[in-house]
Enzyme design. Structure first.
Site, short mmCIF file in Angstrom:
data_model
loop_
_atom_site.label_atom_id
_atom_site.label_comp_id
_atom_site.label_asym_id
_atom_site.label_seq_id
_atom_site.Cartn_x
_atom_site.Cartn_y
_atom_site.Cartn_z
CB ALA A 29 8.01 -24.90 -17.34
CG ASN A 30 3.82 -28.37 -18.84
OD1 ASN A 30 4.76 -29.50 -18.73
ND2 ASN A 30 3.87 -28.10 -19.89
#
Ligand code: C5P
Length: 221
Positions: A29-30
């Site tokens: 993810a980020n």
């Protein structure tokens, strides 16, 4: 409650990160919070637009008066965006993962003492903005974001062409700026007619100004 210059106009907005599975319990993810994209969806709805928001996993509430579709992976986000066409306006704000795990495991990857450490093999995700920007049902106005940590302006100009966008909203997401995941944003608007720098604003204010600019473009047509 204000004039509705975008009444009768359909808008698609993407927001948040994507989660790309590694196995059933792990993902890539980020740091995107969805704040900027959600604020833009809400601002367009306040101006009367019929808004579909396609959101990755976020911890913030769905905006009011907006049709919100929740997705996890980039491919799901692409499918939801294409299903929402045709539209007059597309604002692609999501921080879509560039890569996903080539073949996510369908069982949890186990740690076996003494055995080798697994490596992840990645493959490219679909570019949703580029797909929409070159689509036969391309919205009249296609807007992208560019989260960069260097050469913000020149990268945004190249992106405008490559993605088939009318406007790129560029921001510096270097760790020191606190923009990614934060509440404020400092952007440059890059179009074929030049670059406009906006002051440091709350993400809601960036959204208001962008929605007003979009309404202005449609007023002229
Ligand atoms: O190429 P880059 O990721 O910097 O481009 C950012 C812009 O493209 C953003 O508007 C983002 O929402 C969009 N994008 C997308 N699909 C991807 C990657 C980026 O829609 N796979």
């Amino acid at each position: 409650d204000g004039p509705k210059p975008l009444a009768g106009r359909r808008a698609i907005v993407t927001s948040g990160p994507t989660h790309e599975p590694i196995d059933p319990v792990r993902y890539i993810a980020n740091r995107s919070s969805g704040r900027q994209g959600h604020a833009i969806a809400a601002a367009l709805a306040r101006l009367g637009a019929d808004v579909t928001l396609v959101s990755g996993p976020v911890a913030i509430a769905d905006p009011v008066s907006v049709r919100t579709i929740h997705v996890e992976r980039a491919e799901e986000m692409r499918d939801a965006v294409l299903a929402a066409l045709p539209a007059d306006i597309a604002v692609m704000v999501a921080a879509v993962a560039d890569w996903r795990v080539a073949s996510a495991a369908d069982q949890k990857i186990k740690k076996h003492p003494g055995e080798s450490i697994p490596t992840l093999s990645l493959t490219e995700n679909p570019d949703i903005l580029k797909t929409v920007g070159h689509h036969t049902m391309r919205p009249k106005l296609v807007i992208g974001f560019a989260a960069e940590t260097q050469d913000v302006e020149s990268n945004a100009k190249a992106k405008l062409e490559r993605k088939g966008a009318d406007l790129i909203v560029a921001n510096d997401v270097s760790a020191a700026t606190g923009i990614m995941g934060g509440t404020r944003n400092s952007v440059k608007l890059v179009s074929r007619s030049g670059v406009e720098k906006w002051p440091d604003l709350a993400k809601e204010e960036v959204a208001e100004k962008l929605a007003a600019l979009i309404a202005e473009r449609f007023r002229q047509k």
